[in-house]
Design an enzyme around this catalytic site. Structure first.
Site, mmCIF file in Angstrom:
data_model
loop_
_atom_site.group_PDB
_atom_site.id
_atom_site.type_symbol
_atom_site.label_atom_id
_atom_site.label_comp_id
_atom_site.label_asym_id
_atom_site.label_seq_id
_atom_site.Cartn_x
_atom_site.Cartn_y
_atom_site.Cartn_z
ATOM 1 N N GLU A 167 -37.837 -28.375 -38.055
ATOM 2 C CA GLU A 167 -36.590 -27.734 -37.617
ATOM 3 C C GLU A 167 -36.200 -26.601 -38.568
ATOM 4 O OE1 GLU A 167 -34.418 -31.235 -35.036
ATOM 5 O OE2 GLU A 167 -33.785 -30.963 -37.121
ATOM 6 N N GLU A 324 -38.740 -33.943 -30.176
ATOM 7 C CA GLU A 324 -37.738 -34.944 -30.551
ATOM 8 C C GLU A 324 -36.672 -35.045 -29.473
ATOM 9 O OE1 GLU A 324 -35.799 -34.553 -34.313
ATOM 10 O OE2 GLU A 324 -37.618 -33.959 -35.373
#
Length: 700
Positions: A167, A324
């Site tokens: 991320e 995710e």
């Protein structure tokens, strides 16, 4: 080792691609953090993974302090054991480089790598991503770790995918330290060439801001007044490019030692806006995204659909990977709502319906300590004798039955233009109304299309628009001349466009286009706006079409356009609010206000019908009491609880029907239903909260 690539301006072409990511069927995976557990739990975890059908596991995402406990000393014993255990059980590895958060020894030895916020204060270790993207010291140490990981595992047969960092930019995208300022100046020199060109782009004649040399330029830290909008916009561009530059450095190391596909997890979601993923996507061997339902929004399920469609746009229509999502509640919202039984499955298959060929979760086993101990997981704190675990196992079986969907594509004849640069610039400090927010208006336009059952490709302002019957451009505040011409030529060639207010206002330097708004689109719209007239929040407008609106109005005059609706009240009674204009072979509509949801949906229906846009499924919905209901027009309003999307493969098409509602529905379809493995003759019944996927007969 060179810690800065020559492409730091972000304009370079994508780096050389490794082998594509290939997986048999739809990948079913999760993040796994074995360092939080002991060997006795590892064996149990792998047994349960096999029971659930999990076949792709991301590991070593936060492994740096374990792999390199002291500077230059590496310990791979635990990671070796985990990889071999997974491999022996037929579970493929999505191997993280481990660089997402530095170990305490690094920030202790080199506190200068810590990020600095716009108020000039340093942010310290104890959380994650405590590093400056421009820090040469951080890059040197991180790339040294990547080198060790890549050399050790680059040819291991278990490795299916490389996972760069994690991320990127979630917390540290914007750093304001001195190292960042130096890198920012280099990026500006590459972009503008001369200080005079920069002064022109930033409009520094205003407020005595003119720069005489590059060394005078700083990052846009907090000021006593509003900041220079050009500087802030370029800092966003630079910051996105700087993290992409860092990604490329890690990817280059991996590709020297491995031919396995490389990616990182995007964050296409409502609350992350700092990275322009249009400029990133070409560097990914497969586009991957993280998405979590945001219960701060009024309609999280529709935002999920928007994010999935945008991710598919970034993948240029190719299948992509959901890296995710949450099995239940997250831990970082003010109110962390659990998912109802069946909701995890609906969320997962909504992503598959919109192009995902892999469904993964954070995380495998719920943590006992740390910030995310109350974040849901596939194995909850309560263990496997739970409703959640049984749904986890059932989802794995369902994904196995959908294996043949892999590789098929979503086909759309409507597009919505989305621009991170318009988001950055349009939501700047000094704008006509802070009640008007870019993403709100994008979501409003998307929701109208979604509620009508129109499948939408989300595209960049530079995309080829020629294959679409309808293009919607909401609040496209900033456009370059080339981007404006792209939309103009699309309409001139026979396309249909719907453009909403506060579009085409400035060029790429955030410089107002003069002669009347919306400067870039006046010609195709056949109108001139003399003045904005924003409204206070809560003030409603009535239109003579019966529609209601709020937030915004404009003093508008028509040149060649026809008036579709005008204001009845408010500051501009009698002034046009919605117009339609013929431009060469095409048609361009303009909406000069923020229509209420129902009114916007009605208008989009009218525009879509004129453009002959095809909706998928909703017009074929029949009530259980009447299954012979005739097909309705292509853009008839859908039930807000029903989602229907079609994926098309080489030999078959697949109709996904997701029932978010509380009642059963029936829909005309013929073929074979894959979730229940049953034939469908003419009508498929979808129970409340369920999903059905029909391999359609060729004639359906």
């Amino acid at each position: 080792m060179n810690s800065r690539a020559a492409t730091s301006d972000g304009k370079a072409t994508a780096s050389a691609s490794a082998s594509p990511f290939v997986h048999e069927g739809i990948a079913y995976g999760c993040d796994y953090n074995p360092e939080q557990w002991g060997p006795d739990v590892w064996a149990e975890d792998v047994r349960l993974m096999r029971e659930a059908g999990v076949d792709l596991v991301a590991i070593n995402i936060f492994g740096w302090s374990h792999l390199e406990p002291r500077p230059g000393e590496y310990d791979f014993a635990t990671l070796d054991t985990i990889i071999e255990l997974l491999h022996a059980n037929g579970i493929r590895v999505n191997l993280g480089t481990g660089t997402s958060s530095p170990p305490p020894w690094l920030t202790t030895l080199h506190p200068e790598i810590l990020p600095v916020t716009d108020d000039g204060t340093t942010r310290f270790p104890g959380g994650r991503q405590a590093w400056c993207p421009s820090s040469a010291v951080f890059r040197e140490h991180a790339l040294a770790l990547v080198e060790q990981v890549a050399k050790r595992y680059g040819h291991h047969p278990a490795i299916a995918l490389w996972h760069v960092s994690n991320e990127l930019g979630c917390h540290n995208a914007l750093c304001y330290c001195d190292d960042t300022a130096a890198a920012f100046r280099l990026w500006l020199q590459a972009r503008y060439g001369t200080i005079d060109a920069l002064n022109a782009a930033w409009g520094t004649s205003f407020w005595s801001q003119r720069y005489g040399q590059w060394a005078e330029i700083l990052t846009p830290r907090l000021t006593l007044s509003s900041q220079n909008p050009g500087q802030v916009l370029d800092f966003h561009r630079f910051s996105s490019a700087e993290l992409l530059d860092y990604y490329r450095l890690e990817a280059a190391v991996l590709r020297r030692h491995s031919d396995v596909a490389v990616t990182t997890n995007f964050m296409v979601t409502a609350h992350i806006r700092n990275l322009d993923y249009w400029s990133w996507a070409g560097d990914m061997d497969i586009v991957a995204n993280d998405h979590y339902l945001d219960h701060r929004l009024a309609d999280p399920a529709t935002e999920l659909a928007f994010a999935a469609d945008l991710t598919r746009g970034l993948a240029q229509g190719e299948p992509w990977l959901l890296m995710e999502q949450a099995a239940g509640a997250v831990n970082w919202q003010p109110h962390n709502l659990a998912k109802a039984p069946g909701e995890m499955t609906r969320n997962s298959l909504a992503h598959v319906a919109r192009g995902a060929d892999g469904i993964c979760f954070f995380q495998w086993r719920a943590s006992l300590q740390g910030s995310e101990k109350f974040h849901s997981a596939l194995v909850p704190h309560a263990g496997t004798d739970t409703v959640l675990w049984r749904e986890v196992v059932a989802l794995g079986a369902t994904l196995d039955r959908l294996a043949e969907v892999t590789g098929s594509r979503v086909v759309a004849d409507a597009a919505l233009i989305f621009s991170w640069e318009s988001w950055w610039a349009g939501d700047g400090e000094s704008r006509p109304s802070h009640a008007v927010r870019y993403l709100d208006q994008v979501h409003a336009a998307y929701t109208a299309l979604h509620d009508l059952g129109v499948t939408v490709d989300i595209v960049s302002p530079d995309a080829d628009l020629s294959g679409y019957r309808l293009v919607v451009a909401p609040n496209l505040y900033l456009v370059s001349d080339a981007q404006a011409e792209n939309l103009r030529s699309y309409v001139a060639a026979g396309g249909h466009a719907l453009i909403t207010f506060f579009s085409g206002i400035v060029d790429e330097d955030d410089r107002v286009r003069t002669g009347g708004y919306p400067g870039a689109f006046r010609e195709i719209l056949g109108i001139t706006v003399e003045e904005f007239s924003p409204l206070l929040p809560g003030h409603l407008l009535a239109l003579d079409s019966g529609a209601a609106a709020s937030l915004w109005s404009e003093r508008l005059r028509v040149d060649t356009a026809e008036v579709f609706a005008s204001y009845l009240d408010g500051p501009l009674p009698g002034i046009p609010a919605i117009t339609r204009n013929r431009h060469e072979r095409g048609t361009a509509w303009y909406v000069a206000t923020a229509l209420e949801a129902g009114a916007l949906r009605d208008l989009v229906r009218t525009v879509a019908q004129e453009a002959r846009v095809t909706a998928v499924g909703p017009e074929r919905i029949a009530t259980p009491e009447r299954t012979d209901a005739p097909e309705r027009t292509a853009t008839t309003q859908r039930s807000g609880s029903i989602e229907v999307v079609r994926r098309v493969g080489a030999t078959h098409s697949y109709l996904f029907i997701i029932n978010h509602g509380h009642g059963d529905v029936e829909l005309a379809a013929a073929g074979h239903e894959l979730v229940t493995d049953e034939p469908v003759g003419r009508i498929v019944r979808v129970p409340a909260g369920a999903v059905r996927v029909i391999r359609e007969d060729p004639a359906s």
